[in-house]
Design an enzyme around this catalytic site. Structure first.
Site, PDB file in Angstrom:
ATOM      1  N   LYS A   1      -8.021  14.428   3.512  1.00 16.11           N
ATOM      2  CA  LYS A   1      -7.253  13.172   3.555  1.00 16.11           C
ATOM      3  C   LYS A   1      -6.342  13.262   4.786  1.00 16.11           C
ATOM      4  O   LYS A   1      -6.237  14.329   5.389  1.00 16.11           O
ATOM      5  CB  LYS A   1      -6.426  12.977   2.288  1.00 16.11           C
ATOM      6  CG  LYS A   1      -5.621  14.232   1.884  1.00 16.11           C
ATOM      7  CD  LYS A   1      -4.896  14.071   0.548  1.00 16.11           C
ATOM      8  CE  LYS A   1      -5.782  14.217  -0.673  1.00 16.11           C
ATOM      9  NZ  LYS A   1      -5.949  12.961  -1.411  1.00 16.11           N
TER      10      LYS A   1
ATOM     11  N   HIS B   1       0.796  -1.234   0.000  1.00 17.75           N
ATOM     12  CA  HIS B   1       0.000   0.000   0.000  1.00 17.75           C
ATOM     13  C   HIS B   1       0.824   1.277   0.000  1.00 17.75           C
ATOM     14  O   HIS B   1       0.251   2.364  -0.033  1.00 17.75           O
ATOM     15  CB  HIS B   1      -0.945   0.025   1.199  1.00 17.75           C
ATOM     16  CG  HIS B   1      -2.058  -0.961   1.104  1.00 17.75           C
ATOM     17  ND1 HIS B   1      -3.231  -0.702   0.435  1.00 17.75           N
ATOM     18  CD2 HIS B   1      -2.176  -2.226   1.564  1.00 17.75           C
ATOM     19  CE1 HIS B   1      -4.025  -1.759   0.501  1.00 17.75           C
ATOM     20  NE2 HIS B   1      -3.398  -2.698   1.187  1.00 17.75           N
TER      21      HIS B   1
ATOM     22  N   LYS C   1       1.289  14.360   0.854  1.00 15.59           N
ATOM     23  CA  LYS C   1       0.015  14.757   0.271  1.00 15.59           C
ATOM     24  C   LYS C   1      -0.037  16.269   0.009  1.00 15.59           C
ATOM     25  O   LYS C   1      -0.959  16.770  -0.619  1.00 15.59           O
ATOM     26  CB  LYS C   1      -1.126  14.312   1.171  1.00 15.59           C
ATOM     27  CG  LYS C   1      -1.318  12.778   1.173  1.00 15.59           C
ATOM     28  CD  LYS C   1      -2.360  12.344   2.186  1.00 15.59           C
ATOM     29  CE  LYS C   1      -2.573  10.836   2.247  1.00 15.59           C
ATOM     30  NZ  LYS C   1      -3.386  10.296   1.135  1.00 15.59           N
TER      31      LYS C   1
ATOM     32  N   THR D   1      -8.093   6.875  -2.913  1.00 16.03           N
ATOM     33  CA  THR D   1      -9.468   6.489  -3.211  1.00 16.03           C
ATOM     34  C   THR D   1     -10.381   7.709  -3.077  1.00 16.03           C
ATOM     35  O   THR D   1     -11.454   7.740  -3.669  1.00 16.03           O
ATOM     36  CB  THR D   1      -9.970   5.386  -2.256  1.00 16.03           C
ATOM     37  OG1 THR D   1      -9.754   5.812  -0.910  1.00 16.03           O
ATOM     38  CG2 THR D   1      -9.243   4.070  -2.500  1.00 16.03           C
TER      39      THR D   1
HETATM   40  C1  LIG Z   1     -11.583   7.836   1.256  1.00 14.91           C
HETATM   41  C2  LIG Z   1     -11.092   8.286   2.565  1.00 14.91           C
HETATM   42  C3  LIG Z   1      -9.709   8.429   2.787  1.00 14.91           C
HETATM   43  C4  LIG Z   1      -8.683   8.216   1.723  1.00 14.91           C
HETATM   44  O1  LIG Z   1      -8.494   9.459   1.079  1.00 14.91           O
HETATM   45  P1  LIG Z   1      -7.248   9.703   0.108  1.00 14.91           P
HETATM   46  O2  LIG Z   1      -7.542  11.056  -0.502  1.00 14.91           O
HETATM   47  O3  LIG Z   1      -7.291   8.626  -0.916  1.00 14.91           O
HETATM   48  O4  LIG Z   1      -6.038   9.715   0.944  1.00 14.91           O
HETATM   49  C5  LIG Z   1      -9.275   8.849   4.033  1.00 14.91           C
HETATM   50  N1  LIG Z   1     -10.160   9.102   5.027  1.00 14.91           N
HETATM   51  C6  LIG Z   1     -11.494   8.987   4.840  1.00 14.91           C
HETATM   52  C7  LIG Z   1     -12.411   9.298   5.969  1.00 14.91           C
HETATM   53  C8  LIG Z   1     -12.011   8.573   3.610  1.00 14.91           C
HETATM   54  O5  LIG Z   1     -13.333   8.447   3.452  1.00 14.91           O
END
Ligand SMILES: *Cc1c(COP(=O)(O)O)cnc(C)c1O
Length: 618
Positions: free
Chosen positions: A336, A145, A342, A444
Site C-alpha cells: 500500500k 476519503h 499505515k 480496498t
Molecule cells: C488496491 C490498491 C491500493 C489501495 O491499497 P490499500 O491497502 O487499501 O491502501 C493501492 N495501490 C494499488 C496499486 C492497489 O491496487
C-alpha cells in the site's frame, strides 16, 4: 484484444479553443497574464462484463497550445464544424442538470465545480440565486476519503482571489447565506459559526474545501461504516447536527472481474466448479461456498492454487529482480502507499523481533516467512522515504545472515502499482492491514486479499471491521487498540518510552535501529525516525507492538496446521461477497443519484455479431 489490455485514444471530437484575444481582455481586467491551455480529451472504453454495454470514460489532458498547430489539423474546417456543433450541444447538455444529472465529487479536489456551476446559472443563464442554488445542491454529492487533517484541502483566499475572483465572490455569497441560516438556528453561538464557516481565519484566510462540498451537496458519504460514523460524530459533527439526513455510508468495494477472474483464474475456476459462474456478477453468491467447508479435496485444491500462484510470483521476482525466495514459506504481504498511519514501521519492528529471536536460539523451530513490503512514498514525504530506507536496510542484514538462512527473508517491492498488485495478491498467505484504529477510511487492498484467499492480520479499522462482521471476528487475526482505546490513550497521554521500557524485545529492536545495527556505515541514519517514534508518533506504533507480535505468533501456529488454515481461508472467501464494487455502485445509484438500473436484454441476433450493438431496453 487480450483481456486487460489498456489503451487510451484521443477522442475524435477535440473540445478546446480558448481564443488568445479573449484572454488578453481578461488579463487587462485583472492585471495578470493567464495561461492558455488546450484541453485534450482522451476516451477510454469501459466494457461491461457480458452485458452488451460499453461506457466511455473521458479524461482530460491539459496541454500547452504552441506544440500543436491548429491550422495543420483543421483540414476542411473539421474542427470548427465540430466545435460549432459539439460545443453548443455540450454546454446545453450540462446547463440544466435539474434532477437527471448527478455530479459525484470524488474527494474535495473538484470542489470548485460548485461555484462554477453557480456562476454559469447566475451570470450566464441569469437564474435567480435561490433557483440556481437549489439545482446545484440537487446535482452535487460529496464522498470524503480521509480524516487525516493534513489531507483536507484548505486553499488560501489570496490565491483564489487572484486566479478566480468571481468564484471567490460566489463562495463568499454561499458562505454568507450558510452562516445566516446557522445564526438563526443557534443564536449567539459564535464559536459554532467560526467552526462551520467555509472561510477559516486563523493563520491567514483559507477556504475549507470540505465545508464547501458539504454545503453545496445534497449527500455526503464516508467509505466504510466506522469512517462514516467518525465523520458524523467527530470531523463534521456540526454539519451532521444541522442536516443529519445528508450524511450516509457507502462501504467501498472492488471489482471481482479484475481482482479475481483476471488476476487469479485458477481460483475463479475452482469456485465456478462448485457454485457455477453466476457469482461473477453477484458476488454475494460466494456464501454458497460454506457448503464445502467439509470437502477436504476442495480445501486442498484451494491450497494448491495458492501454492501455484506463490511459485509463479517467486519466479517473477527471481527473473525481474534477481532475488530468490522460499516458495514454501508463509508469504506475509504489506503493500500500500507508504504512510506513517499505515504503520509499515510496526511490521518492520516485528521483522527485527523475528530476526532477534532466530539469532538468540537458532535451533528453535520457526515457521519460515517471506515478508514482502511494497509501496510508493510521496516525493516530499521525508519520513515515508526513511521508512523505505529502514526496510531495505533491515532486509540487507536479515537476508545475508547465514544463521537465518531461508527461515526469514525481507523483500521491498519497488514501483508497486495495479499490475504488480495483480501478481502479488493471489500469491499472498497473510495480508497486513495494521493502521492505527480510526485512521484508515476503508482500505480496498484488504478486500482484494480476502477474495484471493489470504488471511488478514489487522486492527479494527476501516473496512476490516466489516470484514470481521461478515466472516466472524475469530476468522481474522484482529489485534490492538480499538477506536475507543485510542481515544482513551489520547486523553491519558501517549508516552512511547513507557512501552519501550516495559518491553525488552521492543527496546532491543529500537536500540538496534537507533545505534546503526542496520546501517553500520551511517550509524545515525535513522535518528529522525527513532526520534519521531519516541516523541511525536501520532500513530502510536509502540502501543500496539506487544499485541501485534503476540497475534503474529498465533498466525504462525495456525500456518503449521494446513487444514485449519485452509478452512479459515475458505470461510473468508465465502464471506467476501459484500465487498464487490457492484454492491457499492448500486447503493450510490439508489441512495444518492436516484437512478434505476436499466434492464438490459442481451440480443444475440446476427446484427450483434455484425458489430451492430443492439441492446434492447425495456
Ligand atoms: C488496491 C490498491 C491500493 C489501495 O491499497 P490499500 O491497502 O487499501 O491502501 C493501492 N495501490 C494499488 C496499486 C492497489 O491496487
Amino acid at each position: 484484444m487480450e483481456p486487460g489490455t489498456e489503451f487510451r485514444v484521443p477522442s475524435p471530437s477535440p473540445v478546446f479553443n480558448l481564443r488568445p484575444r479573449i484572454w488578453e481582455t481578461v488579463s487587462s481586467c485583472f492585471g495578470f497574464i493567464p495561461q492558455v491551455v488546450l484541453a485534450l480529451p482522451y476516451d477510454t472504453p469501459v466494457p461491461g462484463y457480458m452485458n452488451n454495454t460499453v461506457n466511455t470514460m473521458r479524461l482530460w489532458s491539459a496541454r500547452a497550445p504552441n506544440d500543436f498547430n491548429l491550422r495543420d489539423f483543421n483540414v476542411g474546417d473539421y474542427i470548427q464544424a465540430v466545435l460549432d456543433r459539439n460545443l453548443a450541444e455540450n454546454i446545453s447538455r450540462v446547463l440544466y442538470p435539474n434532477d437527471n444529472v448527478a455530479i459525484q465529487l470524488n474527494d474535495t479536489h473538484p470542489s470548485l465545480a460548485i461555484p462554477e456551476l453557480m456562476r454559469i446559472f447566475v451570470d450566464i443563464e441569469k437564474l435567480p440565486w435561490s433557483k440556481a442554488w437549489d439545482i446545484t445542491r440537487k446535482t452535487f454529492a460529496y464522498t470524503n476519503h480521509t480524516v487525516l487533517p493534513e489531507a483536507l484541502e484548505r486553499w488560501p483566499v489570496e490565491l483564489v482571489e487572484k486566479l478566480l475572483p468571481r468564484h471567490l465572490q460566489i463562495i463568499y455569497e454561499i458562505n454568507q447565506k450558510h452562516l445566516d441560516k446557522i445564526a438563526a438556528l443557534f443564536p449567539k453561538d459564535v464559536d459554532r459559526l467560526r467552526r462551520m464557516s467555509l472561510i477559516e481565519e486563523e493563520g491567514g484566510k483559507r477556504i475549507n474545501m470540505a465545508h464547501l462540498c458539504i454545503v453545496g451537496s445534497h449527500a455526503v458519504n464516508g467509505v466504510a461504516k466506522i469512517h462514516s460514523d467518525i465523520l458524523k460524530t467527530q470531523v463534521f459533527k456540526d454539519f451532521s447536527e444541522l442536516e443529519p439526513d445528508k450524511f450516509q455510508n457507502k462501504t467501498n468495494g472492488i471489482t471481482p472481474r479484475r481482482w479475481l477472474l483476471l488476476c487469479n483464474p485458477g481460483l475463479a475456476e475452482l469456485i465456478a466448479e462448485k457454485i457455477g459462474e453466476a457469482y461473477v456478477k453477484d458476488l454475494s453468491q460466494l456464501t454458497r461456498l460454506h457448503g464445502f467447508l467439509g470437502d477436504d479435496v476442495f480445501l486442498r485444491e484451494i491450497a494448491k492454487v495458492k501454492q501455484e500462484n506463490k511459485l509463479k510470483f517467486s519466479q517473477f521476482l527471481e527473473k525481474e529482480y534477481k532475488v530468490k525466495i522460499n516458495p514454501s514459506s508463509m508469504f506475509d504481504v504489506h503493500v500500500k502507499r507508504i504512510h506513517e498511519y499505515k504503520r509499515q514501521l510496526l511490521n518492520c519492528l516485528h521483522v527485527v523481533t523475528m530476526y532477534n529471536r532466530i539469532k538468540k536460539d537458532p535451533k528453535k523451530s520457526f515457521v519460515p516467512r517471506t515478508v514482502i513490503i511494497g509501496g510508493k512514498a510521496a516525493p516530499g514525504y521525508y519520513m515515508a522515504k526513511m521508512i523505505i530506507k529502514l526496510i531495505t536496510s533491515v532486509a540487507a542484514v536479515v537476508n545475508n545472515d547465514p544463521v537465518v538462512g531461508s527461515k526469514l527473508k525481507v523483500i521491498f517491492l519497488e514501483n508497486y502499482r495495479v499490475s504488480l498488485a495483480e501478481k502479488v495478491i493471489p500469491a499472498t498467505d497473510l495480508s497486513e492491514q495494521i493502521s492505527t484504529a480510526g485512521t484508515e477510511a476503508s482500505g480496498t487492498g484488504n478486500m482484494k486479499f480476502m477474495l484471493n484467499g489470504a488471511l488478514t492480520i489487522g486492527t479494527m479499522d476501516g473496512a476490516n471491521v466489516e470484514m470481521a462482521e461478515e466472516a466472524g471476528e475469530e476468522n481474522l487475526f484482529i489485534f490492538g487498540m480499538r477506536i475507543d482505546d485510542v481515544a482513551a490513550l489520547d486523553k491519558k497521554g501517549y508516552v512511547a518510552k513507557e512501552y519501550y521500557e516495559a518491553l525488552p524485545e521492543l527496546k532491543l529492536a529500537v536500540d538496534q535501529i537507533d545505534k546503526g545495527f542496520f546501517s553500520p556505515k551511517q550509524p545515525d541514519l535513522f535518528k529522525d525516525l527513532v526520534n519521531m517514534l519516541f516523541y511525536h508518533d501520532r500513530f502510536k506504533v509502540f502501543a500496539d507492538y506487544e499485541a501485534y507480535v503476540k497475534c503474529q505468533e498465533k498466525v504462525s501456529q495456525l500456518y503449521m496446521n494446513p487444514k485449519a488454515w485452509n478452512m479459515m481461508v475458505l470461510k473468508n472467501i465465502a464471506a467476501s461477497g459484500k465487498f464487490s464494487s457492484d454492491r457499492t455502485i448500486k447503493e450510490y445509484a439508489r441512495d444518492i443519484w436516484n437512478v434505476e438500473p436499466s434492464d438490459l436484454k442481451i440480443s444475440l441476433s446476427s446484427e450483434a455479431s455484425n458489430g451492430v450493438n443492439k441492446a434492447d431496453r425495456k
